[in-house]
Scaffold this active site. Structure first.
Site, PDB file in Angstrom:
ATOM      1  N   CYS A   6       3.892  -4.426   1.450  1.00  0.00           N
ATOM      2  CA  CYS A   6       4.572  -3.977   0.238  1.00  0.00           C
ATOM      3  C   CYS A   6       4.976  -5.175  -0.618  1.00  0.00           C
ATOM      4  CB  CYS A   6       5.806  -3.149   0.597  1.00  0.00           C
ATOM      5  SG  CYS A   6       6.637  -2.472  -0.859  1.00  0.00           S
ATOM      6  N   LYS A  44      -0.130  -3.903   8.653  1.00  0.00           N
ATOM      7  CA  LYS A  44      -0.789  -3.849   7.352  1.00  0.00           C
ATOM      8  C   LYS A  44      -0.307  -5.096   6.614  1.00  0.00           C
ATOM      9  CE  LYS A  44      -0.340  -1.697   2.911  1.00  0.00           C
ATOM     10  NZ  LYS A  44       0.542  -0.829   2.160  1.00  0.00           N
ATOM     11  N   PRO A  78      -0.843   4.243   3.548  1.00  0.00           N
ATOM     12  CA  PRO A  78       0.439   4.850   3.183  1.00  0.00           C
ATOM     13  C   PRO A  78       0.705   4.662   1.704  1.00  0.00           C
ATOM     14  CG  PRO A  78       0.771   2.805   4.374  1.00  0.00           C
ATOM     15  CD  PRO A  78      -0.698   3.085   4.413  1.00  0.00           C
TER      16      PRO A  78
END
Length: 165
Positions: A119, A158, A31
């Site tokens: 992130c 992730k 992503p």
């Protein structure tokens, strides 16, 4: 191949069986903020990607903002018809029930749900999601357990290992 709907993978069960049902993808389009919308995913599949992931979907915003919800659902609902498969929906958030509500709406249209624990941006730290949740393993385990127990699609994560300095 884009343009052809793929058979749905097993809804639950053995993780390796799920992975095999998607063709054991090795070339994964991760992503990317502002880049991994459906058109780019379809192009990436044509160029050899074997698994794609939606842009990060903020679970709280999905639940509280009708425009965000409509945009996300429009994207994933059309994906199977256009051959955008296999596809994971990446979610971010820190509340298991909010994440579950978001995932339940999206799950019928994707092959799995991925929790963003990668992130590293400041906004993720301020928003209490992404890689910064890795500092709270009990919270992460609780979220993953909650999603796994209540969804019919597999749940993945992730992750990003952060330098402690």
């Amino acid at each position: 191949m884009p343009g052809q709907a793929e058979p749905s993978p097993p809804r639950r069960g053995d993780a390796w069986a799920w992975w095999r049902s998607m063709g054991e993808p090795k070339k994964v389009l991760a992503p990317m903020v502002g880049a991994s919308e459906r058109a780019f995913r379809l192009l990436s599949l044509e160029c050899g990607a074997q698994l794609c992931v939606t842009p990060m979907i903020h679970a709280r915003m999905f639940g509280s903002c009708p425009k965000v919800r409509a945009d996300v659902l429009r994207d994933v609902e059309a994906s199977a018809e256009l051959g955008d498969r296999p596809l994971l929906a990446q979610l971010c958030g820190d509340d298991a029930e909010t994440l579950l509500n978001c995932a339940r709406a999206i799950a019928p249209h994707v092959d799995g749900v991925d929790l963003n624990l990668g992130c590293p941006q400041g906004i993720a730290k301020r928003g209490h999601y992404g890689a910064f949740l890795l500092e709270e393993p009990d919270l992460v385990c609780g979220i993953v357990r909650h999603l796994s127990q209540h969804l019919d699609v597999p749940v993945s994560c992730k992750i990003r290992l952060l330098d402690p300095e």
